[in-house]
Design a protein around this motif. Structure first.
Motif, PDB file in Angstrom:
ATOM      1  N   MET A   1      75.303  19.756  34.555  1.00  0.00           N
ATOM      2  CA  MET A   1      74.859  21.112  34.908  1.00  0.00           C
ATOM      3  C   MET A   1      73.355  21.104  35.101  1.00  0.00           C
ATOM      4  N   GLN A   2      72.886  21.619  36.248  1.00  0.00           N
ATOM      5  CA  GLN A   2      71.469  21.610  36.553  1.00  0.00           C
ATOM      6  C   GLN A   2      70.730  22.719  35.796  1.00  0.00           C
ATOM      7  N   SER A   3      69.466  22.441  35.468  1.00  0.00           N
ATOM      8  CA  SER A   3      68.647  23.428  34.789  1.00  0.00           C
ATOM      9  C   SER A   3      68.219  24.513  35.779  1.00  0.00           C
ATOM     10  N   THR A   4      67.765  25.652  35.228  1.00  0.00           N
ATOM     11  CA  THR A   4      67.301  26.746  36.084  1.00  0.00           C
ATOM     12  C   THR A   4      66.111  26.302  36.928  1.00  0.00           C
ATOM     13  N   LEU A   5      65.220  25.486  36.339  1.00  0.00           N
ATOM     14  CA  LEU A   5      64.058  25.013  37.084  1.00  0.00           C
ATOM     15  C   LEU A   5      64.484  24.134  38.253  1.00  0.00           C
ATOM     16  N   ASP A   6      65.467  23.257  38.019  1.00  0.00           N
ATOM     17  CA  ASP A   6      65.967  22.408  39.109  1.00  0.00           C
ATOM     18  C   ASP A   6      66.570  23.259  40.225  1.00  0.00           C
ATOM     19  N   LEU A   7      67.363  24.268  39.838  1.00  0.00           N
ATOM     20  CA  LEU A   7      67.967  25.148  40.838  1.00  0.00           C
ATOM     21  C   LEU A   7      66.898  25.916  41.603  1.00  0.00           C
ATOM     22  N   ALA A   8      65.853  26.342  40.886  1.00  0.00           N
ATOM     23  CA  ALA A   8      64.774  27.087  41.538  1.00  0.00           C
ATOM     24  C   ALA A   8      64.054  26.227  42.572  1.00  0.00           C
ATOM     25  N   LYS A   9      63.806  24.971  42.249  1.00  0.00           N
ATOM     26  CA  LYS A   9      63.135  24.065  43.185  1.00  0.00           C
ATOM     27  C   LYS A   9      63.996  23.856  44.432  1.00  0.00           C
ATOM     28  N   LEU A  10      65.306  23.685  44.224  1.00  0.00           N
ATOM     29  CA  LEU A  10      66.206  23.491  45.366  1.00  0.00           C
ATOM     30  C   LEU A  10      66.284  24.756  46.214  1.00  0.00           C
ATOM     31  N   LEU A  38      68.026  35.490  35.513  1.00  0.00           N
ATOM     32  CA  LEU A  38      67.217  34.560  36.307  1.00  0.00           C
ATOM     33  C   LEU A  38      68.032  33.353  36.760  1.00  0.00           C
ATOM     34  N   SER A  39      68.733  32.723  35.837  1.00  0.00           N
ATOM     35  CA  SER A  39      69.523  31.544  36.210  1.00  0.00           C
ATOM     36  C   SER A  39      70.614  31.914  37.205  1.00  0.00           C
ATOM     37  N   GLU A  40      71.186  33.119  37.067  1.00  0.00           N
ATOM     38  CA  GLU A  40      72.242  33.550  37.981  1.00  0.00           C
ATOM     39  C   GLU A  40      71.699  33.806  39.383  1.00  0.00           C
ATOM     40  N   TYR A  41      70.477  34.304  39.468  1.00  0.00           N
ATOM     41  CA  TYR A  41      69.853  34.525  40.774  1.00  0.00           C
ATOM     42  C   TYR A  41      69.870  33.235  41.589  1.00  0.00           C
ATOM     43  N   TYR A  44      73.908  31.660  41.864  1.00  0.00           N
ATOM     44  CA  TYR A  44      74.856  32.381  42.695  1.00  0.00           C
ATOM     45  C   TYR A  44      74.350  32.615  44.112  1.00  0.00           C
ATOM     46  N   GLY A  45      73.196  32.068  44.452  1.00  0.00           N
ATOM     47  CA  GLY A  45      72.733  32.099  45.832  1.00  0.00           C
ATOM     48  C   GLY A  45      72.081  33.377  46.291  1.00  0.00           C
ATOM     49  N   LEU A  46      71.548  34.186  45.356  1.00  0.00           N
ATOM     50  CA  LEU A  46      70.912  35.441  45.761  1.00  0.00           C
ATOM     51  C   LEU A  46      69.596  35.212  46.492  1.00  0.00           C
ATOM     52  N   TRP A  47      69.085  33.991  46.450  1.00  0.00           N
ATOM     53  CA  TRP A  47      67.856  33.628  47.134  1.00  0.00           C
ATOM     54  C   TRP A  47      68.091  33.379  48.634  1.00  0.00           C
ATOM     55  N   SER A  48      69.346  33.346  49.053  1.00  0.00           N
ATOM     56  CA  SER A  48      69.665  32.977  50.430  1.00  0.00           C
ATOM     57  C   SER A  48      68.964  33.892  51.433  1.00  0.00           C
ATOM     58  N   PRO A  49      68.353  33.325  52.475  1.00  0.00           N
ATOM     59  CA  PRO A  49      67.700  34.144  53.509  1.00  0.00           C
ATOM     60  C   PRO A  49      68.662  35.088  54.221  1.00  0.00           C
ATOM     61  N   GLY A  50      69.962  34.812  54.147  1.00  0.00           N
ATOM     62  CA  GLY A  50      70.945  35.651  54.807  1.00  0.00           C
ATOM     63  C   GLY A  50      71.273  36.925  54.057  1.00  0.00           C
ATOM     64  N   LEU A  51      70.701  37.110  52.855  1.00  0.00           N
ATOM     65  CA  LEU A  51      70.976  38.296  52.056  1.00  0.00           C
ATOM     66  C   LEU A  51      69.779  39.235  52.072  1.00  0.00           C
ATOM     67  N   ASP A  52      70.047  40.519  52.272  1.00  0.00           N
ATOM     68  CA  ASP A  52      68.986  41.514  52.142  1.00  0.00           C
ATOM     69  C   ASP A  52      69.118  42.200  50.781  1.00  0.00           C
ATOM     70  N   ASP A  53      68.263  43.187  50.511  1.00  0.00           N
ATOM     71  CA  ASP A  53      68.272  43.853  49.211  1.00  0.00           C
ATOM     72  C   ASP A  53      69.607  44.538  48.935  1.00  0.00           C
ATOM     73  N   GLY A 265      74.777  26.735  42.898  1.00  0.00           N
ATOM     74  CA  GLY A 265      73.410  26.604  43.363  1.00  0.00           C
ATOM     75  C   GLY A 265      73.279  25.909  44.701  1.00  0.00           C
ATOM     76  N   PRO A 266      72.038  25.685  45.126  1.00  0.00           N
ATOM     77  CA  PRO A 266      71.766  25.062  46.430  1.00  0.00           C
ATOM     78  C   PRO A 266      72.400  23.689  46.554  1.00  0.00           C
ATOM     79  N   GLY A 267      72.929  23.390  47.729  1.00  0.00           N
ATOM     80  CA  GLY A 267      73.510  22.078  47.981  1.00  0.00           C
ATOM     81  C   GLY A 267      74.910  21.895  47.460  1.00  0.00           C
ATOM     82  N   GLY A 268      75.508  22.959  46.940  1.00  0.00           N
ATOM     83  CA  GLY A 268      76.831  22.818  46.345  1.00  0.00           C
ATOM     84  C   GLY A 268      77.988  22.986  47.308  1.00  0.00           C
TER      85      GLY A 268
END
Length: 368
Positions: A1-10, A38-41, A44-53, A265-268
């Motif tokens: 399982m990746q850490s939150t920091l690793d997921l954030a970098k990806l 924070l870890s769920e953000y 679960y991919g909420l950072w994706s450019p395809g998502l708006d507010d 997370g990213p790359g999954g």
């Protein structure tokens, strides 16, 4: 399982967003009513450019998931799901398809039906020396696959597990002494539907999880996802990708796979099964309408549980109800589909349930 920091970098690399923008978005959804952490953000991919507010506002976090479970499932009714002998007794009485019970171990001799009761560990040991193989054994009260084993045969003082490993009989019996399990249940193994075996390369079942809400107007299946077994795994559990199994989003209307992941997370995201290289995305689950109808039929027999999570095995003989769960992590399906759970349909479902609860409270109050 990746850490939150690793997921954030990806996520930063995949999205091209600055640390400032990622932090601001994460803070906004954490303060929103859906309580996304924070870890769920990142997971679960909420950072994706395809998502708006607006799209991000539909995602829920584990805190909101737990709150929904607490609000919708009465404490007095949880035994219907949390005690497998109770839930299987209901299914068996209603003639609904379920794994065949072979034996139960409880000090009181409880059973689902006519299977063999085992009251002592000596009786269990004697049972294991008979021609009872293969079987699955699972705790009567446990979830998330804890304590579940698939056993194919016995070799002297050892058990041959379905994943190729071996386990001493004494080691198995030690788990029978764990009081919170409430005893153990032996079941005849199920086999996956031939089309699923062709995709996964294994006879191990890959269950569909149906997330259902029981409303005054009837049960609504809101979300479904597929737990895809890989390798020699005897279970289809995901556990944040630790077992190597996949998760796949299912289109409710067609039963076709829309998206699949091997980790959060990213790359999954994946397109093919890692063992057979068969296409997972686009795969048509067999007997889809029958599986949905079975869940709708079963849900009515578990009153007091208005948020039900059913695991259904798709087998050669048709869909089979493996178990019902409460306290499920509702946030995880969002990582599979890339869509938030709190859509307009769910808001309407919850609104209908709340209106019914309000009418009940008013009726009670009017009687003084």
């Amino acid at each position: 399982m990746q850490s939150t920091l690793d997921l954030a970098k990806l996520a930063r690399a995949a999205s091209g967003k600055s640390w400032w923008r990622l932090s601001l978005e994460a803070l906004r959804v954490r303060r929103a009513p859906q309580q996304v952490g924070l870890s769920e953000y990142f997971a679960y991919g909420l950072w994706s450019p395809g998502l708006d507010d607006v799209a991000r506002s539909r995602f829920i976090g584990w805190r909101k998931s737990a709150a929904l479970d607490q609000a919708l499932n009465a404490p007095s009714s949880r035994v219907l799901a949390n005690d497998k002998l109770v839930s299987y007794s209901v299914l068996q009485h209603q003639g609904l398809p379920m794994p065949e019970p072979l034996a139960t171990y409880t000090a009181s001799g409880r059973t689902v039906g006519r299977e063999r009761p085992l009251r002592t560990l000596d009786e269990v040991r004697a049972y294991l020396h008979e021609a009872v193989y293969p079987f699955y054994v699972k705790p009567i009260s446990a979830g998330y696959g804890r304590g579940v084993l698939g056993v194919s045969d016995r070799d002297g003082a050892e058990l041959c597990l379905m994943d190729g490993k071996r386990l001493a009989i004494d080691e198995l019996l030690a788990s029978f002494r764990f009081a919170p399990f409430g005893g153990m249940l032996f079941q005849r193994p199920l086999r996956a539907h031939p089309s699923i075996q062709a995709l996964t390369g294994t006879a191990a079942v890959s269950c569909v999880r149906f997330i259902c809400f029981v409303t005054p107007s009837g049960t609504q299946v809101h979300t479904a996802f597929w737990k895809v077994a890989t390798g020699k795994n005897m279970l289809d559990n995901f556990s944040h990708g630790d077992y190597g199994n996949l998760l796949a989003a299912v289109d409710l209307h067609s039963g076709c796979i829309e998206r699949a992941i091997r980790q959060l997370g990213p790359g999954g995201e994946v397109q093919r099964h890692p063992d057979t290289r068969a296409e997972v995305v686009g795969f048509q689950l067999p007997d889809w309408e029958a599986a949905k109808a079975l869940v709708l039929r079963a849900s009515a027999h578990f009153p007091g549980l208005r948020l039900q999570n059913w695991d259904v095995a798709l087998c050669p003989e048709g869909p089979v109800l493996v178990e019902i769960n409460t306290e499920s992590e509702l946030a995880v399906p969002q990582a599979i589909s890339g869509r938030g759970l709190m859509d307009e349909r769910l808001k309407a479902i919850l609104g209908e349930i709340e209106a019914e609860d309000r009418r009940h409270r008013e009726a009670v109050a009017s009687r003084g």
